[in-house]
Design a protein around this motif. Structure first.
Motif, PDB file in Angstrom:
ATOM      1  N   THR A  33     -12.800  -7.526  -9.134  1.00 43.31           N
ATOM      2  CA  THR A  33     -12.655  -7.529 -10.593  1.00 43.31           C
ATOM      3  C   THR A  33     -13.845  -6.794 -11.210  1.00 43.31           C
ATOM      4  N   GLY A  34     -13.596  -6.157 -12.346  1.00 46.99           N
ATOM      5  CA  GLY A  34     -14.651  -5.480 -13.079  1.00 46.99           C
ATOM      6  C   GLY A  34     -14.752  -4.005 -12.733  1.00 46.99           C
ATOM      7  N   THR A  35     -15.048  -3.210 -13.750  1.00 51.41           N
ATOM      8  CA  THR A  35     -15.099  -1.763 -13.561  1.00 51.41           C
ATOM      9  C   THR A  35     -16.212  -1.356 -12.603  1.00 51.41           C
TER      10      THR A  35
ATOM     11  N   ALA B 287     -11.394   0.355   4.203  1.00 52.04           N
ATOM     12  CA  ALA B 287     -10.463   1.093   3.353  1.00 52.04           C
ATOM     13  C   ALA B 287      -9.810   2.272   4.063  1.00 52.04           C
ATOM     14  N   LEU B 288     -10.545   2.925   4.948  1.00 51.09           N
ATOM     15  CA  LEU B 288     -10.051   4.172   5.528  1.00 51.09           C
ATOM     16  C   LEU B 288      -9.429   4.011   6.914  1.00 51.09           C
ATOM     17  N   GLN B 289      -9.509   2.830   7.501  1.00 48.76           N
ATOM     18  CA  GLN B 289      -8.865   2.637   8.805  1.00 48.76           C
ATOM     19  C   GLN B 289      -7.337   2.661   8.642  1.00 48.76           C
ATOM     20  N   GLN B 290      -6.661   3.000   9.718  1.00 52.14           N
ATOM     21  CA  GLN B 290      -5.200   3.174   9.680  1.00 52.14           C
ATOM     22  C   GLN B 290      -4.436   2.046  10.369  1.00 52.14           C
ATOM     23  N   GLN B 291      -5.148   1.123  10.988  1.00 53.48           N
ATOM     24  CA  GLN B 291      -4.473   0.066  11.756  1.00 53.48           C
ATOM     25  C   GLN B 291      -3.679  -0.888  10.856  1.00 53.48           C
ATOM     26  N   THR B 292      -4.328  -1.353   9.797  1.00 53.51           N
ATOM     27  CA  THR B 292      -3.709  -2.294   8.858  1.00 53.51           C
ATOM     28  C   THR B 292      -4.012  -1.826   7.450  1.00 53.51           C
ATOM     29  N   PRO B 293      -3.080  -1.181   6.772  1.00 48.59           N
ATOM     30  CA  PRO B 293      -3.359  -0.612   5.456  1.00 48.59           C
ATOM     31  C   PRO B 293      -3.890  -1.651   4.468  1.00 48.59           C
ATOM     32  N   LEU B 294      -4.866  -1.232   3.685  1.00 47.53           N
ATOM     33  CA  LEU B 294      -5.512  -2.107   2.715  1.00 47.53           C
ATOM     34  C   LEU B 294      -4.846  -1.990   1.355  1.00 47.53           C
ATOM     35  N   GLN B 295      -4.508  -3.153   0.775  1.00 43.36           N
ATOM     36  CA  GLN B 295      -4.041  -3.224  -0.606  1.00 43.36           C
ATOM     37  C   GLN B 295      -5.176  -3.747  -1.489  1.00 43.36           C
ATOM     38  N   VAL B 296      -5.333  -3.162  -2.654  1.00 40.86           N
ATOM     39  CA  VAL B 296      -6.366  -3.594  -3.596  1.00 40.86           C
ATOM     40  C   VAL B 296      -5.700  -4.341  -4.738  1.00 40.86           C
ATOM     41  N   TYR B 297      -6.170  -5.565  -4.972  1.00 42.57           N
ATOM     42  CA  TYR B 297      -5.737  -6.349  -6.133  1.00 42.57           C
ATOM     43  C   TYR B 297      -6.883  -6.355  -7.117  1.00 42.57           C
ATOM     44  N   TYR B 298      -6.632  -5.830  -8.330  1.00 42.94           N
ATOM     45  CA  TYR B 298      -7.736  -5.537  -9.255  1.00 42.94           C
ATOM     46  C   TYR B 298      -7.361  -5.866 -10.702  1.00 42.94           C
ATOM     47  N   ALA B 299      -8.359  -6.365 -11.414  1.00 47.56           N
ATOM     48  CA  ALA B 299      -8.285  -6.494 -12.871  1.00 47.56           C
ATOM     49  C   ALA B 299      -9.669  -6.253 -13.442  1.00 47.56           C
ATOM     50  N   ASP B 300      -9.707  -5.682 -14.648  1.00 50.12           N
ATOM     51  CA  ASP B 300     -11.003  -5.490 -15.319  1.00 50.12           C
ATOM     52  C   ASP B 300     -11.651  -6.829 -15.621  1.00 50.12           C
TER      53      ASP B 300
END
Length: 232
Positions: free
Chosen positions: A192-194, A219-232
């Motif tokens: 959270t946060g900019t 973030a850049l590995q290919q084994q298990t894709p990363l999802q980002v959950y984000y809010a300001d």
């Protein structure tokens, strides 16, 4: 490219992340008989913990919760991540969940990591790992430029756990390795946060290095894709 899930408020993020976690764990229970959830400490996930704890449709007795990392303090210490989980997540409907502690009670995290490594290596593939990130781009307790980082970020490491002695944060730590964290069906980063959004974007930029910004390796590995959950 990482998938971003952006929300208009932190409260909405907490609710949607709780919904996704509950759905993922319910599917795991239906398919395999048990669900495995790895969470992180700090202040960011507290609202999510409280929202998830209210889910009454989930068979919590068939869920195991553990932590991505832990400060090497007793569970009754004010800085214990385990205490945070018990006080905020393993409440309400979630009191019957099982908890796998990263704290063994040994004198040092080195001894603790050796004591617990076989147990955590033998746990099945996780269903959901939810990581956080510090302003220095550390995740779990994989801190920049620490002696343990090379082993911690080795995707082929045979170890599930390592001891960490950060120079920029209090307490010795125990942390899951990247290799163990990636053994999951779903991998999320909850920020959270900019400021943290900017840190993450900087970490994945071409000129950055994982030794300086460990979240880059996640973030850049290919084994298990990363999802980002984000809010300001």
């Amino acid at each position: 490219m990482n998938e971003w899930n952006r929300f208009d408020s932190r409260a909405t993020l907490d609710q949607e992340l709780a919904r996704f976690a509950a759905q993922t764990l319910a599917e795991a229970i239906e398919t395999r008989g048990h669900g495995y959830l790895v969470v992180s400490g700090g202040s960011t996930p507290m609202g999510f913990f409280q929202a998830l704890s209210q889910n009454q449709s989930l068979d919590w007795s068939k869920v195991t919760v553990t932590l991505a990392d832990e400060r090497w303090v007793a569970p009754d210490h004010a800085d214990s991540n385990e205490a945070l989980v018990y006080e905020n997540l393993l409440q309400n409907a979630a009191t019957s969940a099982q908890f796998a502690s990263l704290y063994s009670g040994d004198d040092t995290p080195e001894i603790g990591a050796a004591t617990l490594d076989a147990k955590f290596s033998a746990l099945p593939t996780f269903d959901l790992v939810i990581l956080g990130m510090g302003g220095d781009a550390h995740t779990a307790s994989l801190f920049p430029n620490t002696p343990a980082l090379t082993q911690g970020l080795d995707p082929q490491s045979p170890h599930a756990l390592i001891a960490v002695h950060p120079t920029t944060a209090p307490h010795a730590r125990i942390s899951m390795t990247l290799a163990r964290l990636l053994r999951t069906r779903n991998l999320l980063l909850h920020i959270t946060g900019t400021n943290k959004a900017e840190v993450f974007e900087q970490a994945i930029a071409a000129e950055s290095h994982a030794s300086d910004m460990p979240i880059r390796a996640v973030a850049l590995q290919q084994q298990t894709p990363l999802q980002v959950y984000y809010a300001d």
